[in-house]
Design an enzyme around this catalytic site. Structure first.
Site, PDB file in Angstrom:
ATOM      1  N   LYS A 168     -22.778  15.253  18.169  1.00  0.00           N
ATOM      2  CA  LYS A 168     -23.063  13.843  18.458  1.00  0.00           C
ATOM      3  C   LYS A 168     -23.349  13.649  19.955  1.00  0.00           C
ATOM      4  O   LYS A 168     -23.007  14.506  20.773  1.00  0.00           O
ATOM      5  CB  LYS A 168     -21.864  12.985  18.034  1.00  0.00           C
ATOM      6  CG  LYS A 168     -20.590  13.260  18.830  1.00  0.00           C
ATOM      7  CD  LYS A 168     -19.382  12.562  18.207  1.00  0.00           C
ATOM      8  CE  LYS A 168     -18.105  12.913  18.953  1.00  0.00           C
ATOM      9  NZ  LYS A 168     -16.903  12.451  18.239  1.00  0.00           N
ATOM     10  N   TYR A 198     -22.055   3.662  51.281  1.00  0.00           N
ATOM     11  CA  TYR A 198     -21.729   2.245  51.116  1.00  0.00           C
ATOM     12  C   TYR A 198     -20.267   1.966  51.411  1.00  0.00           C
ATOM     13  O   TYR A 198     -19.388   2.711  51.002  1.00  0.00           O
ATOM     14  CB  TYR A 198     -22.053   1.795  49.685  1.00  0.00           C
ATOM     15  CG  TYR A 198     -23.522   1.830  49.373  1.00  0.00           C
ATOM     16  CD1 TYR A 198     -24.408   0.949  50.002  1.00  0.00           C
ATOM     17  CD2 TYR A 198     -24.036   2.754  48.477  1.00  0.00           C
ATOM     18  CE1 TYR A 198     -25.762   0.991  49.719  1.00  0.00           C
ATOM     19  CE2 TYR A 198     -25.387   2.796  48.181  1.00  0.00           C
ATOM     20  CZ  TYR A 198     -26.249   1.910  48.815  1.00  0.00           C
ATOM     21  OH  TYR A 198     -27.587   1.952  48.537  1.00  0.00           O
TER      22      TYR A 198
HETATM   23  C1  LIG Z   1     -16.000  13.519  18.122  1.00  0.00           C
HETATM   24  C2  LIG Z   1     -15.226  13.866  16.902  1.00  0.00           C
HETATM   25  C3  LIG Z   1     -14.759  15.163  16.707  1.00  0.00           C
HETATM   26  C4  LIG Z   1     -14.860  16.243  17.762  1.00  0.00           C
HETATM   27  O1  LIG Z   1     -13.834  16.045  18.696  1.00  0.00           O
HETATM   28  P1  LIG Z   1     -13.558  17.034  19.921  1.00  0.00           P
HETATM   29  O2  LIG Z   1     -12.306  16.534  20.508  1.00  0.00           O
HETATM   30  O3  LIG Z   1     -14.714  16.887  20.852  1.00  0.00           O
HETATM   31  O4  LIG Z   1     -13.464  18.399  19.365  1.00  0.00           O
HETATM   32  C5  LIG Z   1     -14.144  15.452  15.501  1.00  0.00           C
HETATM   33  N1  LIG Z   1     -13.987  14.495  14.556  1.00  0.00           N
HETATM   34  C6  LIG Z   1     -14.391  13.229  14.730  1.00  0.00           C
HETATM   35  C7  LIG Z   1     -14.165  12.230  13.664  1.00  0.00           C
HETATM   36  C8  LIG Z   1     -15.022  12.865  15.910  1.00  0.00           C
HETATM   37  O5  LIG Z   1     -15.417  11.606  16.085  1.00  0.00           O
END
Ligand SMILES: *Cc1c(COP(=O)(O)O)cnc(C)c1O
Length: 374
Positions: free
Chosen positions: A39, A265
């Protein structure tokens, strides 16, 4: 000079061997099969690149939404995509048509998807989610009773592909997580006892996978994300993983500032002595966190660690190169990665900016080209 031959100002170099290595660690650690979580553009690394690199060794990919699934499909990646977030009402039809795996949090959703699949003359591929403590999606445990399970079993245009939960504190609270896994086991056993046997049972994000033996016997699918990209949420497991990206920029200018001169800044940094200051071609618009300003942030130039001075600006960062001899315009500066004996990690950037590695990675902006090297 033609535009396409211009040098990169701020870019990422991707190491496919490291990604494969981390996937192997995940596979040996967990159940037989893996859903690689790609993702958010594979945590900023490039979803298509990551999915191409891993597609032969995973059961499916975890994406946030149907748009991300479309991107993988358009790139010719055929493995199924599990949608980690609920669909919007208008997205359901495309998700079902594409054969996305969809999470279900209620009976009403399952019934609506069943109707939709009937109309489309197909089957909806669904995963029932049980909320054992995340408080985000899924059936509440109280609602995961015999009548709900029986109703899920009765829908006809659905293929039940999974039953899962999520572990929100696997890197923070082992007792809570162990209790969650025990309750998830009960939820699974209740369902299986009634003959509701989805193909995949899954619970483990990276921390769940790395830290909890009991998930092995319970789950036949894992959902690692962060660890695939070389960062362990559990520090004691970090040495098993290899960083996948190196984030680089270049020196654009080197100047000598006198003592008592403000930098950036708000003049939050004032030179204490004559200081050689390099300007870098990266800023918060590229994703370098502005919050790292003034909290000990460092970059590497010429194998030397150089402190970031003053506030990170939109497109430029100033660093102290007084101790790195001959820094000059065009030199590479490493924001995340190693240069011979020195390194900077995403974990350090997260600490300087009071956030988490997931946020640092996903913050790396669209202006930054991702280059597959080696
Ligand atoms: C993002 C996500 C993961 C992966 O999590 P990590 O901590 O990056 O390994 C697994 N399950 C769900 C439902 C997620 O949203």
């Amino acid at each position: 000079m033609e535009p396409q031959t211009l040098p990169h100002r701020c870019w990422i170099e991707l190491n496919a061997d490291a990604l494969r290595h981390n996937a192997t660690v995940a596979r040996t650690q967990g159940a037989a099969e893996m859903m690689a979580v790609v993702k958010a553009n594979a945590y900023g690394h490039g979803a298509v690149w990551a999915a191409r690199t891993l597609q032969d060794s995973v059961a499916m990919f975890g994406v946030a939404n149907v748009q991300e699934a479309l991107e993988l499909r358009a790139a010719g990646i055929e493995k199924p995509n599990y949608l980690l977030s609920p669909c919007l009402p208008e997205e359901w039809e495309l998700a079902v048509r594409m054969g996305c795996h969809i999470s279900v949090s209620s009976l009403q959703e399952a019934i609506a998807l069943d109707k939709l699949a009937q109309r489309l003359e197909t089957k909806a591929l669904l995963h029932a989610v049980v909320d054992t403590g995340m408080g985000r999606i899924g059936f509440l445990e109280e609602a995961w009773d015999h009548s709900a399970i029986a109703a899920l079993m009765s829908v006809k245009h659905v293929s039940w592909e999974g039953l899962n939960t999520h572990l929100p504190s696997a890197d923070e609270d082992a007792a809570f997580t162990r209790a969650q896994l025990a309750r998830f086991r009960q939820a699974v056993e209740k369902a299986q006892g009634m003959g509701f046997r989805p193909k995949w049972i899954h619970a483990s994000n990276s921390a769940g996978l790395l830290g909890y033996e009991e998930q092995r016997g319970l789950c036949n699918l894992t959902r690692p994300g962060l660890m695939l990209y070389g960062v362990s949420p559990l520090p004691e497991e970090q040495s098993r993983l290899k960083p996948v990206l190196t984030w680089k920029t270049r020196v654009t200018l080197v100047r000598e500032l006198p003592a008592g001169h403000g930098v950036s800044y708000g003049s939050t940094y004032i030179t204490e002595r004559p200081t050689r200051v390099a300007t870098l071609a990266c800023g918060y618009a590229d994703g370098y966190p502005r919050q790292a300003s003034g909290h000990g942030a460092q970059v590497i130039i010429g194998n030397t660690v150089c402190p970031v001075l003053g506030r990170v600006t939109m497109d430029q960062i100033m660093v102290d190169v007084s101790t790195c001899g001959d820094a000059k315009p065009g030199d590479e500066a490493v924001l995340i990665g190693a240069q011979r004996s020195t390194k900077v990690t995403a974990t350090e950037i997260a600490a300087w900016s009071n956030t988490i590695e997931w946020h640092v990675f996903t913050g790396i902006g669209p202006r930054v080209p991702r280059l597959a090297v080696g």
